[in-house]
Write a protein that holds these residues in place. Sequence first.
Motif, PDB file in Angstrom:
ATOM      1  N   LEU A   1     -16.064  31.545  16.132  1.00  0.00           N
ATOM      2  CA  LEU A   1     -16.470  30.432  16.981  1.00  0.00           C
ATOM      3  C   LEU A   1     -16.744  30.925  18.380  1.00  0.00           C
ATOM      4  CD1 LEU A   1     -13.964  27.636  15.972  1.00  0.00           C
ATOM      5  CD2 LEU A   1     -16.216  28.108  15.051  1.00  0.00           C
ATOM      6  N   VAL A   2     -17.843  30.511  18.936  1.00  0.00           N
ATOM      7  CA  VAL A   2     -18.168  30.805  20.329  1.00  0.00           C
ATOM      8  C   VAL A   2     -17.931  29.539  21.122  1.00  0.00           C
ATOM      9  CG1 VAL A   2     -19.937  31.519  21.942  1.00  0.00           C
ATOM     10  CG2 VAL A   2     -19.866  32.523  19.660  1.00  0.00           C
ATOM     11  N   TRP A   3     -17.013  29.616  22.065  1.00  0.00           N
ATOM     12  CA  TRP A   3     -16.666  28.439  22.861  1.00  0.00           C
ATOM     13  C   TRP A   3     -17.543  28.386  24.089  1.00  0.00           C
ATOM     14  CZ3 TRP A   3     -12.769  24.894  21.626  1.00  0.00           C
ATOM     15  CH2 TRP A   3     -12.073  25.203  20.452  1.00  0.00           C
ATOM     16  N   THR A   4     -18.250  27.290  24.219  1.00  0.00           N
ATOM     17  CA  THR A   4     -19.126  27.098  25.374  1.00  0.00           C
ATOM     18  C   THR A   4     -18.867  25.727  25.949  1.00  0.00           C
ATOM     19  OG1 THR A   4     -20.906  26.146  24.062  1.00  0.00           O
ATOM     20  CG2 THR A   4     -20.923  28.530  24.358  1.00  0.00           C
ATOM     21  N   ARG A   5     -19.415  25.498  27.121  1.00  0.00           N
ATOM     22  CA  ARG A   5     -19.388  24.149  27.660  1.00  0.00           C
ATOM     23  C   ARG A   5     -20.444  23.350  26.911  1.00  0.00           C
ATOM     24  NH1 ARG A   5     -19.590  25.287  34.072  1.00  0.00           N
ATOM     25  NH2 ARG A   5     -18.332  27.167  34.022  1.00  0.00           N
ATOM     26  N   CYS A   6     -19.984  22.570  25.951  1.00  0.00           N
ATOM     27  CA  CYS A   6     -20.932  21.983  25.007  1.00  0.00           C
ATOM     28  C   CYS A   6     -21.562  20.701  25.517  1.00  0.00           C
ATOM     29  CB  CYS A   6     -20.249  21.749  23.661  1.00  0.00           C
ATOM     30  SG  CYS A   6     -18.613  21.027  23.786  1.00  0.00           S
ATOM     31  N   GLY A   7     -21.301  20.352  26.774  1.00  0.00           N
ATOM     32  CA  GLY A   7     -22.030  19.218  27.344  1.00  0.00           C
ATOM     33  C   GLY A   7     -21.693  17.909  26.691  1.00  0.00           C
TER      34      GLY A   7
ATOM     35  N   ILE B   1     -26.360  16.557  34.025  1.00  0.00           N
ATOM     36  CA  ILE B   1     -25.080  16.830  33.373  1.00  0.00           C
ATOM     37  C   ILE B   1     -24.018  17.179  34.408  1.00  0.00           C
ATOM     38  CG2 ILE B   1     -23.868  18.498  31.903  1.00  0.00           C
ATOM     39  CD1 ILE B   1     -26.449  18.611  30.181  1.00  0.00           C
ATOM     40  N   GLN B   2     -24.405  17.963  35.401  1.00  0.00           N
ATOM     41  CA  GLN B   2     -23.452  18.423  36.412  1.00  0.00           C
ATOM     42  C   GLN B   2     -22.913  17.279  37.276  1.00  0.00           C
ATOM     43  OE1 GLN B   2     -22.315  21.693  36.968  1.00  0.00           O
ATOM     44  NE2 GLN B   2     -23.314  22.165  35.028  1.00  0.00           N
TER      45      GLN B   2
ATOM     46  N   LEU C   1      -9.466   9.120  38.080  1.00  0.00           N
ATOM     47  CA  LEU C   1      -9.301  10.558  38.293  1.00  0.00           C
ATOM     48  C   LEU C   1      -9.585  11.337  37.013  1.00  0.00           C
ATOM     49  CD1 LEU C   1      -8.537  12.528  40.563  1.00  0.00           C
ATOM     50  CD2 LEU C   1      -6.170  12.414  39.723  1.00  0.00           C
ATOM     51  N   ALA C   2      -9.129  10.817  35.871  1.00  0.00           N
ATOM     52  CA  ALA C   2      -9.380  11.499  34.602  1.00  0.00           C
ATOM     53  C   ALA C   2     -10.875  11.577  34.307  1.00  0.00           C
ATOM     54  CB  ALA C   2      -8.644  10.788  33.465  1.00  0.00           C
ATOM     55  N   VAL C   3     -11.602  10.497  34.590  1.00  0.00           N
ATOM     56  CA  VAL C   3     -13.060  10.508  34.392  1.00  0.00           C
ATOM     57  C   VAL C   3     -13.719  11.506  35.331  1.00  0.00           C
ATOM     58  CG1 VAL C   3     -15.161   9.137  34.692  1.00  0.00           C
ATOM     59  CG2 VAL C   3     -13.203   8.167  33.475  1.00  0.00           C
ATOM     60  N   GLU C   4     -13.320  11.487  36.599  1.00  0.00           N
ATOM     61  CA  GLU C   4     -13.917  12.385  37.582  1.00  0.00           C
ATOM     62  C   GLU C   4     -13.687  13.851  37.238  1.00  0.00           C
ATOM     63  OE1 GLU C   4     -13.655  13.311  42.399  1.00  0.00           O
ATOM     64  OE2 GLU C   4     -12.265  11.918  41.453  1.00  0.00           O
ATOM     65  N   GLN C   5     -12.536  14.183  36.653  1.00  0.00           N
ATOM     66  CA  GLN C   5     -12.163  15.588  36.435  1.00  0.00           C
ATOM     67  C   GLN C   5     -12.315  16.055  34.986  1.00  0.00           C
ATOM     68  OE1 GLN C   5      -8.158  16.166  37.912  1.00  0.00           O
ATOM     69  NE2 GLN C   5      -8.724  15.730  40.026  1.00  0.00           N
ATOM     70  N   HIS C   6     -12.888  15.233  34.105  1.00  0.00           N
ATOM     71  CA  HIS C   6     -12.836  15.590  32.685  1.00  0.00           C
ATOM     72  C   HIS C   6     -13.688  16.801  32.316  1.00  0.00           C
ATOM     73  CE1 HIS C   6     -16.564  13.105  32.260  1.00  0.00           C
ATOM     74  NE2 HIS C   6     -16.774  13.789  31.151  1.00  0.00           N
ATOM     75  N   HIS C   7     -14.526  17.281  33.230  1.00  0.00           N
ATOM     76  CA  HIS C   7     -15.254  18.533  32.977  1.00  0.00           C
ATOM     77  C   HIS C   7     -14.765  19.681  33.853  1.00  0.00           C
ATOM     78  CE1 HIS C   7     -18.099  17.829  29.825  1.00  0.00           C
ATOM     79  NE2 HIS C   7     -18.476  16.681  30.355  1.00  0.00           N
ATOM     80  N   GLU C   8     -13.651  19.480  34.541  1.00  0.00           N
ATOM     81  CA  GLU C   8     -12.990  20.612  35.189  1.00  0.00           C
ATOM     82  C   GLU C   8     -12.329  21.451  34.092  1.00  0.00           C
ATOM     83  OE1 GLU C   8     -13.477  21.239  38.189  1.00  0.00           O
ATOM     84  OE2 GLU C   8     -13.861  19.352  39.235  1.00  0.00           O
ATOM     85  N   LEU C   9     -12.349  22.759  34.233  1.00  0.00           N
ATOM     86  CA  LEU C   9     -11.812  23.645  33.208  1.00  0.00           C
ATOM     87  C   LEU C   9     -10.609  24.415  33.740  1.00  0.00           C
ATOM     88  CD1 LEU C   9     -15.171  24.916  31.687  1.00  0.00           C
ATOM     89  CD2 LEU C   9     -13.663  23.113  30.814  1.00  0.00           C
TER      90      LEU C   9
ATOM     91  N   ASP D   1      -9.604  27.376  33.783  1.00  0.00           N
ATOM     92  CA  ASP D   1      -9.787  28.644  34.497  1.00  0.00           C
ATOM     93  C   ASP D   1     -10.574  28.477  35.788  1.00  0.00           C
ATOM     94  OD1 ASP D   1     -12.300  28.125  33.522  1.00  0.00           O
ATOM     95  OD2 ASP D   1     -12.573  30.072  32.562  1.00  0.00           O
ATOM     96  N   GLY D   2     -10.903  27.239  36.161  1.00  0.00           N
ATOM     97  CA  GLY D   2     -11.612  26.995  37.400  1.00  0.00           C
ATOM     98  C   GLY D   2     -13.116  27.074  37.303  1.00  0.00           C
ATOM     99  N   SER D   3     -13.648  27.223  36.113  1.00  0.00           N
ATOM    100  CA  SER D   3     -15.100  27.387  35.947  1.00  0.00           C
ATOM    101  C   SER D   3     -15.825  26.075  35.675  1.00  0.00           C
ATOM    102  CB  SER D   3     -15.381  28.371  34.808  1.00  0.00           C
ATOM    103  OG  SER D   3     -14.912  27.854  33.565  1.00  0.00           O
ATOM    104  N   GLY D   4     -15.114  24.952  35.764  1.00  0.00           N
ATOM    105  CA  GLY D   4     -15.738  23.670  35.443  1.00  0.00           C
ATOM    106  C   GLY D   4     -16.425  23.029  36.630  1.00  0.00           C
ATOM    107  N   TYR D   5     -16.668  21.738  36.529  1.00  0.00           N
ATOM    108  CA  TYR D   5     -17.367  21.000  37.571  1.00  0.00           C
ATOM    109  C   TYR D   5     -16.835  19.571  37.612  1.00  0.00           C
ATOM    110  CZ  TYR D   5     -20.160  19.417  33.520  1.00  0.00           C
ATOM    111  OH  TYR D   5     -20.564  18.902  32.303  1.00  0.00           O
ATOM    112  N   PRO D   6     -16.971  18.859  38.729  1.00  0.00           N
ATOM    113  CA  PRO D   6     -17.813  19.174  39.890  1.00  0.00           C
ATOM    114  C   PRO D   6     -17.102  19.940  41.008  1.00  0.00           C
ATOM    115  CG  PRO D   6     -17.045  16.910  40.028  1.00  0.00           C
ATOM    116  CD  PRO D   6     -16.517  17.451  38.723  1.00  0.00           C
ATOM    117  N   ALA D   7     -15.767  20.098  40.962  1.00  0.00           N
ATOM    118  CA  ALA D   7     -15.036  20.663  42.107  1.00  0.00           C
ATOM    119  C   ALA D   7     -14.375  22.002  41.809  1.00  0.00           C
ATOM    120  CB  ALA D   7     -13.979  19.672  42.595  1.00  0.00           C
ATOM    121  N   GLN D   8     -14.591  22.575  40.630  1.00  0.00           N
ATOM    122  CA  GLN D   8     -14.028  23.872  40.254  1.00  0.00           C
ATOM    123  C   GLN D   8     -12.504  23.907  40.426  1.00  0.00           C
ATOM    124  OE1 GLN D   8     -17.011  24.059  42.516  1.00  0.00           O
ATOM    125  NE2 GLN D   8     -17.921  23.683  40.509  1.00  0.00           N
TER     126      GLN D   8
END
Length: 424
Positions: free
Chosen positions: A3-9, A235-236, A258-266, A268-275
Amino acid sequence: MHLVWTRCGAGVAEAVTSLRTVRGPREVLMPSSTKQPITADLIDLGQPLPVDVYDSRDRLLLRQGAVVSSAAQLERLLKDGLYGDAAQVAALIERRAPAARPQATLPSYAATRIRVTAVLADVKHALQSLLADPPATGLAQRLAPLVATLQRAVVLDADAALGQIALDRSATPAVRHMVNCGVMVAALLLRRAASAAETKATIAAALTMNLTSTALQDELYGQAGAPDAAQQAVIQTHPTAARERLRALGVEDANWLLAVEQHHELFDGSGYPAQRAGEAICLGARLLSLADQVCALLAERAYREPVNAVSIMRKLREAPPRTLDPVLCAALTELMTPYPPGSAVRLVTDDYAVVSRRTRQATAPTVMVFVTRMRQRLEQPRKKLTGNELIAIAEPIAFGQIKPPPRPDEVWDEVLEPAEHRLP
């Protein structure tokens, strides 16, 4: 399976239409009719405008069908006043009146025996109706019965609730995905003995995390290629857009927002919108991030088949990605077991089956056999206990090897609903 794990959008936003004011010698003026102010509650961010919009000097600003994509853009437009044709605005207000709105309701579950897979299908259709035409205010109150029903369904039959993620295809892909994420986080929070308020806020966040992005998400579901530059740009920004939209609809719960705002934060800090990284991301968002990625893999796309949950859990156990909270990954693999409900498997007898129930022996679940070793599709699946080495699970298989695909009601029976915990 590797499996290759990516940000699957899993969260995507609707296409942004730029705002242009018609000016100069060719400017378009409001027709000779009584004008009426357009208030903020009549404009849905990310959705086509229902009427032509004019400024205080009767100059056309936006045609019907244009899109206001952010709260900042809406604020700029409202600063000097927005107007529309009086008859059209009055008709719009009447359509928005609560009595005239289509109601996203759930059926009455009066019976003492409940089929949880059918209940969750009802939740998906009700959510689809609600998000197609959300109320100008009071979204939290309208969503509350869906949150409560989903939560209770997980309590009643977690095997069916978790297993239907791989099998059920009710509602649109975007809505289905959010409900499935809600099921997964509800099951994880149940194991954590989370507070009632935390649980409700996180489930509500799951059901609305892509509030402004369902159309584009459905588009990407059937798109074979990667998102183009315009889609990727949207998307970003969709976590922030969804948060602002929820606020505009009257949501005040800080944990939900807050959960909605941060649900694409990752993690390891590589997510968005605030890393953000690690525990700087709220628990609700870390749960949503995990559920978002796993549920996305469990669903097919135009360019791939669904990934078997057995392979996903193996990956999470052996090499959890740095983007996900390792504690939550461990909790999910313990919850789902090596053979999660809904997984397609081959038995040592060469029969093809679907895992239906977890047991005390994690590697020996109950299964429903759908295809015999002679490759005959059974009209009525046969229940098997895999604790015996003569009927053990040999390996996971692709769902495409069971045709026609199993229906959820072929795998999970009704369960008894105690009167004191009756679903609404």
